[in-house]
Design a protein around this motif. Structure first.
Motif, PDB file in Angstrom:
ATOM      1  N   GLY A   1      25.322  20.654  50.329  1.00 31.26           N
ATOM      2  CA  GLY A   1      23.866  20.730  50.470  1.00 31.26           C
ATOM      3  C   GLY A   1      23.372  19.555  51.297  1.00 31.26           C
ATOM      4  N   ASN A   2      22.085  19.558  51.584  1.00 32.96           N
ATOM      5  CA  ASN A   2      21.564  18.554  52.516  1.00 32.96           C
ATOM      6  C   ASN A   2      21.507  17.149  51.920  1.00 32.96           C
ATOM      7  OD1 ASN A   2      21.410  20.651  54.243  1.00 32.96           O
ATOM      8  ND2 ASN A   2      19.261  20.408  54.778  1.00 32.96           N
ATOM      9  N   SER A   3      21.411  17.036  50.598  1.00 33.40           N
ATOM     10  CA  SER A   3      21.450  15.685  50.009  1.00 33.40           C
ATOM     11  C   SER A   3      22.777  15.033  50.346  1.00 33.40           C
ATOM     12  CB  SER A   3      21.308  15.738  48.488  1.00 33.40           C
ATOM     13  OG  SER A   3      20.219  16.512  48.113  1.00 33.40           O
TER      14      SER A   3
ATOM     15  N   ASN B   1       8.501  18.367  53.836  1.00 33.77           N
ATOM     16  CA  ASN B   1       8.322  17.910  52.459  1.00 33.77           C
ATOM     17  C   ASN B   1       7.883  16.454  52.538  1.00 33.77           C
ATOM     18  OD1 ASN B   1       8.509  17.355  49.775  1.00 33.77           O
ATOM     19  ND2 ASN B   1      10.659  17.919  49.553  1.00 33.77           N
TER      20      ASN B   1
ATOM     21  N   ASP C   1      16.578  17.806  59.327  1.00 39.76           N
ATOM     22  CA  ASP C   1      16.824  18.302  57.958  1.00 39.76           C
ATOM     23  C   ASP C   1      15.915  19.510  57.767  1.00 39.76           C
ATOM     24  OD1 ASP C   1      17.205  18.577  55.210  1.00 39.76           O
ATOM     25  OD2 ASP C   1      15.938  16.854  54.690  1.00 39.76           O
TER      26      ASP C   1
ATOM     27  N   TYR D   1      13.705  24.489  54.935  1.00 41.03           N
ATOM     28  CA  TYR D   1      12.668  25.535  54.839  1.00 41.03           C
ATOM     29  C   TYR D   1      12.574  26.358  56.124  1.00 41.03           C
ATOM     30  CZ  TYR D   1      11.696  22.322  51.107  1.00 41.03           C
ATOM     31  OH  TYR D   1      11.847  21.520  50.017  1.00 41.03           O
TER      32      TYR D   1
ATOM     33  N   THR E   1      20.981  24.223  54.559  1.00 39.27           N
ATOM     34  CA  THR E   1      21.390  24.343  53.160  1.00 39.27           C
ATOM     35  C   THR E   1      21.038  25.723  52.619  1.00 39.27           C
ATOM     36  OG1 THR E   1      21.002  23.500  50.918  1.00 39.27           O
ATOM     37  CG2 THR E   1      19.187  23.247  52.457  1.00 39.27           C
TER      38      THR E   1
ATOM     39  N   SER F   1      20.154  25.995  49.545  1.00 40.32           N
ATOM     40  CA  SER F   1      19.380  25.708  48.325  1.00 40.32           C
ATOM     41  C   SER F   1      18.102  26.515  48.205  1.00 40.32           C
ATOM     42  CB  SER F   1      19.027  24.219  48.260  1.00 40.32           C
ATOM     43  OG  SER F   1      20.159  23.477  47.921  1.00 40.32           O
ATOM     44  N   LYS F   2      17.349  26.642  49.288  1.00 35.43           N
ATOM     45  CA  LYS F   2      16.045  27.300  49.183  1.00 35.43           C
ATOM     46  C   LYS F   2      16.122  28.789  49.469  1.00 35.43           C
ATOM     47  CE  LYS F   2      14.329  23.199  48.605  1.00 35.43           C
ATOM     48  NZ  LYS F   2      13.746  22.705  47.371  1.00 35.43           N
TER      49      LYS F   2
ATOM     50  N   ARG G   1      24.783  24.319  45.768  1.00 32.85           N
ATOM     51  CA  ARG G   1      25.355  23.065  46.313  1.00 32.85           C
ATOM     52  C   ARG G   1      26.250  23.365  47.515  1.00 32.85           C
ATOM     53  NH1 ARG G   1      21.779  21.141  45.869  1.00 32.85           N
ATOM     54  NH2 ARG G   1      22.639  19.274  46.778  1.00 32.85           N
TER      55      ARG G   1
HETATM   56  N1  PMP Z   1      15.680  17.694  52.255  1.00 34.11           N
HETATM   57  C1  PMP Z   1      14.459  18.119  51.928  1.00 34.11           C
HETATM   58  C2  PMP Z   1      13.333  17.885  52.861  1.00 34.11           C
HETATM   59  C3  PMP Z   1      14.246  18.770  50.717  1.00 34.11           C
HETATM   60  O1  PMP Z   1      13.004  19.186  50.425  1.00 34.11           O
HETATM   61  C4  PMP Z   1      15.328  18.967  49.837  1.00 34.11           C
HETATM   62  C5  PMP Z   1      15.182  19.657  48.516  1.00 34.11           C
HETATM   63  N2  PMP Z   1      13.984  19.551  47.887  1.00 34.11           N
HETATM   64  C6  PMP Z   1      16.577  18.495  50.225  1.00 34.11           C
HETATM   65  C7  PMP Z   1      16.718  17.874  51.437  1.00 34.11           C
HETATM   66  C8  PMP Z   1      17.774  18.626  49.349  1.00 34.11           C
HETATM   67  O2  PMP Z   1      18.441  19.807  49.612  1.00 34.11           O
HETATM   68  P1  PMP Z   1      19.823  20.213  48.947  1.00 34.11           P
HETATM   69  O3  PMP Z   1      19.525  20.980  47.717  1.00 34.11           O
HETATM   70  O4  PMP Z   1      20.459  21.050  49.996  1.00 34.11           O
HETATM   71  O5  PMP Z   1      20.596  18.990  48.661  1.00 34.11           O
END
Ligand code: PMP
Length: 503
Positions: free
Chosen positions: A138-140, A220, A248, A251, A297, A299-300, A307
């Motif tokens: 994921g992006n984190s 965000n 990143d 969305y 990612t 995730s959304k 993950r």
């Molecule tokens: N970057 C941004 C701007 C996000 O809003 C989020 C999740 N809220 C993430 C990264 C984290 O994404 P991931 O679940 O892929 O780790």
């Protein structure tokens, strides 16, 4: 000056941090590569501690996916009918990524089948000039690695003045500082970015910032989306000032009010073409130099607990990220990689079906956004204490609160002094409002202060600058929840604002 290497991508190796330069390739992974290239056909390898696949306790995995056969709106029809499409991962039978392969140790970029499936998707959607895909958790996870690739103590990174602390927090711990760039409802203002770079005094501040971290679609927390024009300007600035852009984009596919696509088209290629024509060009797609690192990612668009995501970058950064992955997290879990590979394969949704899902999901969120704005107009706007602009994308609206109407609002005019000291008590009132809404109305929004990048007088213009703390007058509301939550939340906000302002 930058030197163009023979594959058309600029040499950007001078951006690497000491850590990235000093990192050695994991020798075991290197031996794996050598073994995989060995020409001997009946090679017996007793080299690795790999449990044999006959001992993996998984025979078969089944996934019930929403059927995307309803061409107009798979999300709604799935919620109504529950019609599913079954796909499978098998240990021994034929499938896109067999269990026996998926659960072995593998190289950093991910299992070949999954990496190839995601690379095909990336090429189709973003058409990057000359880039490589690496899977992440994921992006984190991806951003954590990207920041360490470029940042070390004393460095500065650039980002939106309201940015996502989940990400910006990470490099602070090893001495990287953030510089916020002024934004408006259209996101980062290119001229403000340029101003920071021009004004930067290396004698006082150290090296000029070399990395811009931004969330270009449905940012965000502000919900802003960068126009194509701004993207082009920002890319040109990055070329002039030799910046890396970390794009990143969780969305990206949730972009609203786009022209309706001809979703009934039975021809997959035509449908995909229609769908991609509604997407905004990314920084990655313009990246002739190789200075964009894009993070995607699931995730959304599938679920946060997947993950699973991926980084698309130039070859050098790809290799360096791989070295880091090989000596830290290792590639993502087999379960997610198997699922995604089957989903995108001919046994599953294929890319076309995934795009149908994305298109439908976008409509679903657009309905929630419409609802939030309707209730806001009915319940909150008439108070005269707050307003909101319709975001083009994402999951957030950025509610502006008119604190100057509060009876305890204080405006102390400072003459002279540092331009970044707050002149009003906006931030105190915002904190109070956040607590009141939660404790007396039972509704939570995130205060803008959570996202504000601290300002430094050395990079802020001295004339006419309104300190960020005086502009920290927003609440972030997500419209990711149910209709009931959205409706009640807005009603409580209206009531809470009246009570707070008319105390
Ligand atoms: N970057 C941004 C701007 C996000 O809003 C989020 C999740 N809220 C993430 C990264 C984290 O994404 P991931 O679940 O892929 O780790």
């Amino acid at each position: 000056d930058n030197v163009t290497s023979n594959n058309g991508v600029i040499d950007l190796s001078h951006h690497l941090s000491d850590e990235a330069r000093n990192r050695l390739a994991n020798p075991l992974k290197d031996i794996m590569r050598v073994i995989s290239e060995c020409p001997v056909t009946d090679l017996i390898t007793m080299a690795n501690g790999d449990p044999h696949h006959s001992l993996y306790p998984f025979q078969q995995i089944m996934y019930g996916l929403p059927s995307v056969q309803d061409p107009s709106d798979p999300v709604t029809s799935w919620n109504n009918s529950g019609r599913t499409q079954m796909i499978h991962s098998y240990r021994d039978q034929e499938c896109a990524l067999p269990i026996r392969n998926a659960f072995q140790y593998s190289r950093a970029a991910g299992l070949v089948q999954c990496k190839d499936a995601i690379t095909d998707f990336t090429n189709l959607i973003f058409a990057p000039p000359n880039h490589h895909v690496m899977l992440t958790f994921g992006n984190s996870d991806g951003l954590t690695k990207v920041f360490r690739l470029f940042g070390q103590k004393g460095d500065h990174f650039l980002t939106d003045e309201f940015s996502f602390p989940g990400m910006t927090n990470c490099p602070l711990a090893y001495g990287v500082k953030w510089v916020g760039v002024k934004m408006d409802s259209g996101g980062i203002i290119p001229e403000e970015l340029e101003k920071v770079l021009i004004r930067w005094d290396e004698a006082k501040l150290g090296r000029r910032p070399r990395l811009l971290y931004t969330v270009p679609v449905g940012q965000n927390p502000t919900g802003s989306t960068l126009s194509v024009d701004r993207r082009k300007k920002i890319y040109a600035i990055a070329q002039t000032w030799d910046l890396i852009i970390a794009e990143d984009d969780p969305y990206y596919f949730l972009r609203y009010d786009v022209p309706q696509t001809n979703c009934a088209s039975a021809d997959p290629d035509e449908f995909i073409k229609n769908f991609t024509s509604t997407l905004i060009p990314t920084f990655l797609s313009m990246d002739v130099d190789g200075r964009v690192i894009r993070l995607d990612t699931f995730s959304k668009v599938l679920a946060p607990g997947m993950r699973l995501g991926w980084i698309t970058s130039n070859k050098l950064f790809h290799l360096k990220l791989g070295e880091y992955t090989d000596s830290s997290t290792q590639p993502p879990h087999a379960f997610g990689q198997m699922f995604v590979t089957e989903m995108l394969s001919e046994h599953g949704w294929k890319i076309e079906g995934f795009c149908r899902w994305l298109r439908s999901l976008r409509l679903e969120y657009q309905n929630r956004l419409d609802l939030l704005l309707d209730v806001f107009q009915r319940e909150v706007e008439p108070t005269g204490y707050a307003s909101v602009k319709r975001p083009e994308a994402g999951m957030f609206v950025w509610i502006e609160v008119f604190f100057e109407k509060h009876p305890r609002f204080v405006h102390e005019r400072c003459s002279g002094g540092s331009p970044v000291v707050a002149r009003t008590n906006t931030e105190c009132l915002l904190k109070e409002l956040f607590e009141r809404l939660m404790n007396t109305q039972g509704v939570v929004f995130l205060p803008a202060s959570t996202f504000a990048i601290p300002e430094n007088a050395l990079w802020v213009e001295s004339d006419g600058h309104v300190p960020l703390s005086d502009r920290t007058r927003f609440l972030r509301a997500a419209f990711a929840g149910t209709e009931d939550m959205i409706e009640k939340g807005m009603i409580r906000l209206g009531k809470g604002l009246r009570e707070f302002f008319q105390e």
